[in-house]
Write a protein that holds these residues in place. Sequence first.
Motif: not given
Length: 394
Positions: A344-353
Amino acid sequence: MLILYPSNWLYNAGVIGFLKVLESCKENIENFLKDDGSVEIDLSLFDKIKIGSAEIPKFIKYLVDSLVNDEELNNWKQENEEKYKEFKDIFEGDFGYKFVRAGNKLFASKTPFQNLVQLEEWRNFEFANLISKIPEIVNSTNREIVCSICGNYNVKIFDPKSELEKRLKNLQITHLKELGPSIGEFPNAFWQLKSSSPLCLICVTLILCHKKSLISLSDKSEIFINAPSFKVIWYLNKYAETIYSEKQAKKVKEILGMSLIELAIKLNLQLGRWTSMNIEVVSKYKDEINFFSLPYEVVQLLSDKTIANLLYEIGEFKILNMVLDGKFNEILKFSERVFRIALKQRNEWNKNENEFIKENVKLERNKNNLISFSQKLFQLYALIEEKMKKEVLR
Ligand SMILES: [Zn+2]
């Protein structure tokens, strides 16, 4: 030639301490360490050399130099210059002060070997003269009283009237008191020693040096890595010392693991032969001695050059600990998770990730290239699997 073979840990620590004394005086230790695991010491080391009008064995000169550095000497000299001037005259220089100071450090009150050698016996060169006789013991075929530590050399008395020789020969357990409260409570098979057992002059010398081989940790414990080859012991402890002092690792388990990795990477040695035998950390805290070792298969993995290199490149404690704990499946799970996040793109990571990466990936080079990091982890897992299968088939 004096040839020493690895034995119990205290003896081994003594040999390594002895080598450290030589190293601090610019001897090249590589020349002493043999590939068969033994140490070879040229007997000329015990020949007397002249310093001023005094004559002492070369080894005693080395021992003194290794115990007292110039800075310490200058401080000490300020208060003791007049008192010990006769030694400056005998040695025709400041080495005389160094000689007195070294004797105090070894044998004065509150030192580990308090009164094993009386200060007078040190200062009148009785002890130094005795050390110069080590070659006679090595070359003698007499085995009337065999030493209880090395089981090899004769416990010879040169002068039956010498109180010093009597004391050294029956090295009392009290001189090793800091190694344990009493023999009965000792956890190590080494201490089948009776309250006083005959010791040869070589072992006395080695035991005097053993403290130099211990690595002090911040919790006030001291550790020594023991193995069945002096070459392996020498390098493992050297790496461990650096790893600890550079704060790369804190836990004993990690220090041992990382030292094994360095050994596999740096030392061109057929390690299998040694690592299939026991490698253990002896850890000493006050009167307590503990032993720690890694499981056999973990040692096999860390001494594999490819695996060691890869672990070194990965450089994450999280992964090192998975290997040290034998939790190999967790490496696979971990790498899958990193790989999924990396796609994933870094800005698409959710909080857990975000938290997962922050918590578990510490090195910038890994954070900045998660794809390549996860590939190294997959590769590591595959190599471990392959190696484990081979081990089972063997
Ligand atoms: Zn001995």
